[in-house]
Design a protein around this motif. Structure first.
Motif, PDB file in Angstrom:
ATOM      1  N   ALA A  66      17.134  47.647  23.067  1.00  0.00           N
ATOM      2  CA  ALA A  66      17.035  47.173  21.662  1.00  0.00           C
ATOM      3  C   ALA A  66      15.556  46.472  21.370  1.00  0.00           C
ATOM      4  CB  ALA A  66      18.045  46.891  21.247  1.00  0.00           C
ATOM      5  N   ILE A  67      15.867  45.532  22.350  1.00  0.00           N
ATOM      6  CA  ILE A  67      14.981  44.126  22.060  1.00  0.00           C
ATOM      7  C   ILE A  67      13.430  44.982  22.325  1.00  0.00           C
ATOM      8  CG2 ILE A  67      16.498  42.661  22.098  1.00  0.00           C
ATOM      9  CD1 ILE A  67      15.005  41.580  24.845  1.00  0.00           C
ATOM     10  N   ALA A  68      13.798  45.896  23.382  1.00  0.00           N
ATOM     11  CA  ALA A  68      12.018  46.528  23.914  1.00  0.00           C
ATOM     12  C   ALA A  68      11.007  46.728  22.079  1.00  0.00           C
ATOM     13  CB  ALA A  68      12.330  47.592  24.961  1.00  0.00           C
ATOM     14  N   ALA A  69      12.206  47.169  20.894  1.00  0.00           N
ATOM     15  CA  ALA A  69      11.216  48.201  19.647  1.00  0.00           C
ATOM     16  C   ALA A  69      11.178  47.039  18.872  1.00  0.00           C
ATOM     17  CB  ALA A  69      12.320  49.044  19.847  1.00  0.00           C
ATOM     18  N   GLY A  70      11.743  45.786  19.828  1.00  0.00           N
ATOM     19  CA  GLY A  70      11.352  44.887  18.674  1.00  0.00           C
ATOM     20  C   GLY A  70      10.221  43.865  18.855  1.00  0.00           C
ATOM     21  N   PHE A  71       9.763  42.403  17.770  1.00  0.00           N
ATOM     22  CA  PHE A  71       9.218  41.450  18.403  1.00  0.00           C
ATOM     23  C   PHE A  71      10.190  39.994  18.474  1.00  0.00           C
ATOM     24  CE2 PHE A  71       8.017  41.762  13.888  1.00  0.00           C
ATOM     25  CZ  PHE A  71       7.416  40.713  13.730  1.00  0.00           C
ATOM     26  N   ALA A  72       9.701  39.211  19.673  1.00  0.00           N
ATOM     27  CA  ALA A  72      10.790  37.404  19.311  1.00  0.00           C
ATOM     28  C   ALA A  72       9.861  36.686  18.677  1.00  0.00           C
ATOM     29  CB  ALA A  72      10.503  36.881  20.911  1.00  0.00           C
ATOM     30  N   THR A  73      11.210  36.610  17.824  1.00  0.00           N
ATOM     31  CA  THR A  73      10.952  36.005  16.418  1.00  0.00           C
ATOM     32  C   THR A  73      11.410  34.049  16.624  1.00  0.00           C
ATOM     33  OG1 THR A  73      12.407  37.740  15.365  1.00  0.00           O
ATOM     34  CG2 THR A  73      10.646  37.026  14.446  1.00  0.00           C
ATOM     35  N   THR A  94      16.223  29.383  21.009  1.00  0.00           N
ATOM     36  CA  THR A  94      16.465  29.674  22.138  1.00  0.00           C
ATOM     37  C   THR A  94      16.719  29.552  23.351  1.00  0.00           C
ATOM     38  OG1 THR A  94      13.505  30.037  21.461  1.00  0.00           O
ATOM     39  CG2 THR A  94      14.378  30.100  24.120  1.00  0.00           C
ATOM     40  N   LEU A  95      17.547  30.051  24.088  1.00  0.00           N
ATOM     41  CA  LEU A  95      19.506  29.947  24.937  1.00  0.00           C
ATOM     42  C   LEU A  95      18.090  29.254  26.206  1.00  0.00           C
ATOM     43  CD1 LEU A  95      21.556  31.847  24.924  1.00  0.00           C
ATOM     44  CD2 LEU A  95      21.484  30.414  23.471  1.00  0.00           C
ATOM     45  N   ASP A  96      19.102  28.488  27.088  1.00  0.00           N
ATOM     46  CA  ASP A  96      18.329  27.830  27.931  1.00  0.00           C
ATOM     47  C   ASP A  96      18.114  27.999  29.645  1.00  0.00           C
ATOM     48  OD1 ASP A  96      18.450  25.484  27.182  1.00  0.00           O
ATOM     49  OD2 ASP A  96      21.187  25.021  28.232  1.00  0.00           O
ATOM     50  N   ASP A  97      18.055  29.779  29.812  1.00  0.00           N
ATOM     51  CA  ASP A  97      17.837  31.107  29.958  1.00  0.00           C
ATOM     52  C   ASP A  97      16.752  31.722  29.340  1.00  0.00           C
ATOM     53  OD1 ASP A  97      18.960  32.410  28.088  1.00  0.00           O
ATOM     54  OD2 ASP A  97      20.894  33.528  29.096  1.00  0.00           O
ATOM     55  N   GLY A  98      16.308  31.243  27.937  1.00  0.00           N
ATOM     56  CA  GLY A  98      14.947  31.745  27.655  1.00  0.00           C
ATOM     57  C   GLY A  98      15.676  33.663  26.681  1.00  0.00           C
ATOM     58  N   THR A  99      16.990  33.692  26.354  1.00  0.00           N
ATOM     59  CA  THR A  99      17.353  34.609  25.208  1.00  0.00           C
ATOM     60  C   THR A  99      17.093  33.780  24.149  1.00  0.00           C
ATOM     61  OG1 THR A  99      18.973  34.968  26.702  1.00  0.00           O
ATOM     62  CG2 THR A  99      18.873  35.397  24.581  1.00  0.00           C
ATOM     63  N   THR A 100      15.810  34.366  23.744  1.00  0.00           N
ATOM     64  CA  THR A 100      15.400  34.826  21.892  1.00  0.00           C
ATOM     65  C   THR A 100      16.245  35.675  20.541  1.00  0.00           C
ATOM     66  OG1 THR A 100      13.698  33.400  20.650  1.00  0.00           O
ATOM     67  CG2 THR A 100      13.487  35.145  22.403  1.00  0.00           C
ATOM     68  N   GLY A 101      15.396  35.361  20.045  1.00  0.00           N
ATOM     69  CA  GLY A 101      15.959  36.053  18.819  1.00  0.00           C
ATOM     70  C   GLY A 101      14.936  37.424  18.633  1.00  0.00           C
TER      71      GLY A 101
END
Ligand SMILES: Cc1cc2nc3c(=O)[nH]c(=O)nc-3n(C[C@H](O)[C@H](O)[C@H](O)COP(=O)(O)OP(=O)(O)OC[C@H]3O[C@@H](n4cnc5c(N)ncnc54)[C@H](O)[C@@H]3O)c2cc1C
Length: 407
Positions: A66-73, A94-101
């Protein structure tokens, strides 16, 4: 009621395939029935998948495609129509493990969810518009517009804001509320804007709201929210041509600072407009062997950026409840008890932002004056404080048993 072994999942948008994958993890077989003939309707616009949505997808092992089709915002800068910078806010955390929207095209998220489910052996039947469902001898019997029927131990309505399952569960359930806004969006190349990739620019214009972000490949993704007090009759927006929309939008944004008119004029594809709806509070989400989740149960305003993420969270938690609690009635009751407060909090936040977008006249002047002072407090409160952590940092621990409802 005995534990369900089979499920009918109605709707192949976001909640539907996610629910089917979560049920599979919980040991329940399901078939997804989608009304549209080819793939689920993806409409031209895009959406943000917040960190909590990415985290819920990760529980299903479905986040990467899913995220490969988008870009981090991660950030948004807010502007008034006069060009005054009103402030900046986090789009997600942005979570501590680097997860972002992430921002991704709606159609790409739909496709990713569909493909992930199919690759796990889940059957998705297209052209199956649910018309009716009833409980018969401890099973649910579903009837579709093409004359087909299907049976399962339970039925999960993932059929979106105009749900057909919702009134079957509760004939007195309210329908969606119109939010007073029309949404349009587009993609355009070759127009230079001063914006970093991954940052939204949101303009509270004099007559309408405009937002845009630049994708890493330079394409500009934009959307507009146009105030329209009276709800347009169903289908009436489709009768308005792209040329007519372009002319109207350019007129609406003509007096605003920023690139809105340049972007709209340079957009060459067809523009599709849709009215923005939200769901009022439903008295109940379930009855007997049927339940609604996702937008069918609690659609927040698109402004909240949380509808898709909440739908995925619903799917994961419902899978857990069905895995851990005896019988669908207890599983459904526990699910609703656990989910409702969170969904209602998000709906309240989204509604507040919608009111700001639709502001005109004196309300607009007050908004533009107050926002620079209020926004930093709001941002600290929502994005960096406890509410932000509760919203974006929400994580569903698949391995922990779902606790039964506590009165
Ligand atoms: C303009 C706009 C912008 C948005 N922006 C964001 C955003 O930035 N971030 C975010 O998280 N959310 C956003 N949302 C909301 C988000 O799209 C929804 O919350 C999300 O799609 C809900 O998923 P769902 O699966 O519950 O419903 P849907 O995605 O609507 O899927 C429902 C599916 O059910 C099918 N269906 C309907 N009726 C039947 C029937 N009778 N029988 C069988 N199938 C049926 C439909 O064809 C559809 O495929 C936005 C929504 C809009 C309109």
């Amino acid at each position: 009621m005995t534990d369900p072994r089979t499920a009918l999942v109605v709707g192949g948008g976001i909640a539907g395939p996610a629910a089917a994958m979560a049920l599979q993890k919980a040991g329940i077989d399901s078939v997804v029935y989608e009304a549209h003939a080819a793939s689920a309707e993806g409409s031209g616009t895009f959406l943000t998948l917040a960190t909590n949505g990415v985290s819920a997808l990760r529980v299903l092992g479905a986040d990467q495609p899913a995220i490969a089709a988008g870009f981090a915002t991660t950030a948004s800068v807010l502007w008034s129509g006069t060009g005054k910078r009103l402030g900046a806010a986090a789009v997600s955390m942005t979570l501590d493990d680097g997860t972002t929207g992430y921002t991704l095209k709606r159609a790409d998220l739909y496709k990713s969810m569909h493909d992930q489910a199919v690759s796990r052996g889940i059957r998705i039947e297209h052209g199956k518009r649910l018309l009716a469902a009833e409980t018969d001898g401890g099973m649910v019997l579903a009837r579709f517009a093409d004359g087909a029927e299907a049976t399962g131990d339970i039925l999960i309505g993932c059929d979106g804001i105009h749900s057909a399952v919702r009134p079957i569960i509760d004939p007195g359930a309210p329908g969606p509320d119109y939010a007073g806004l029309i949404n349009l969006g587009g993609y355009v190349r070759g127009v230079r804007v001063s914006a970093d990739p991954g940052t939204y620019h949101m303009i509270f214009g004099k007559r309408a709201f405009f937002g845009y972000a630049v994708a890493p490949d330079g394409e500009v993704w934009w959307f507009a929210n146009v105030p329209e007090p009276g709800e347009p009759a169903r289908g009436s927006l489709a009768a308005i041509s792209t040329g007519q929309w372009r002319q109207r939008l350019v007129g609406l944004f003509a007096d605003d600072a920023g690139p809105a008119t340049r972007l709209i004029e340079a957009t060459s594809h067809d523009l599709a407009a849709s009215p923005v709806h939200t769901m009022p509070r439903l008295p109940t989400w379930h009855s007997g062997r049927m339940i609604v989740i996702g937008d069918a149960a609690h659609a927040p305003s698109p402004t909240s950026g949380q509808g898709a993420s909440l739908a995925i969270e619903d799917a994961v938690l419902l899978g857990k409840c069905l895995r851990d609690l005896p019988g669908p009635d207890q599983a459904f009751a526990t699910f609703e008890w656990l989910r409702r407060p969170r969904a209602e909090r998000v709906i309240k936040q989204g509604a507040r932002i919608n009111n700001n977008k639709a502001a005109t006249g004196a309300a607009r002047i007050i908004r533009d004056t107050m926002m620079p002072a209020m926004l930093p407090i709001y941002v600290r409160f929502i994005a960096n404080g406890k509410p932000g952590k509760q919203l974006y940092g929400h994580h569903i621990d698949w391995d922990a048993p779902a606790s039964p409802i506590q009165e």
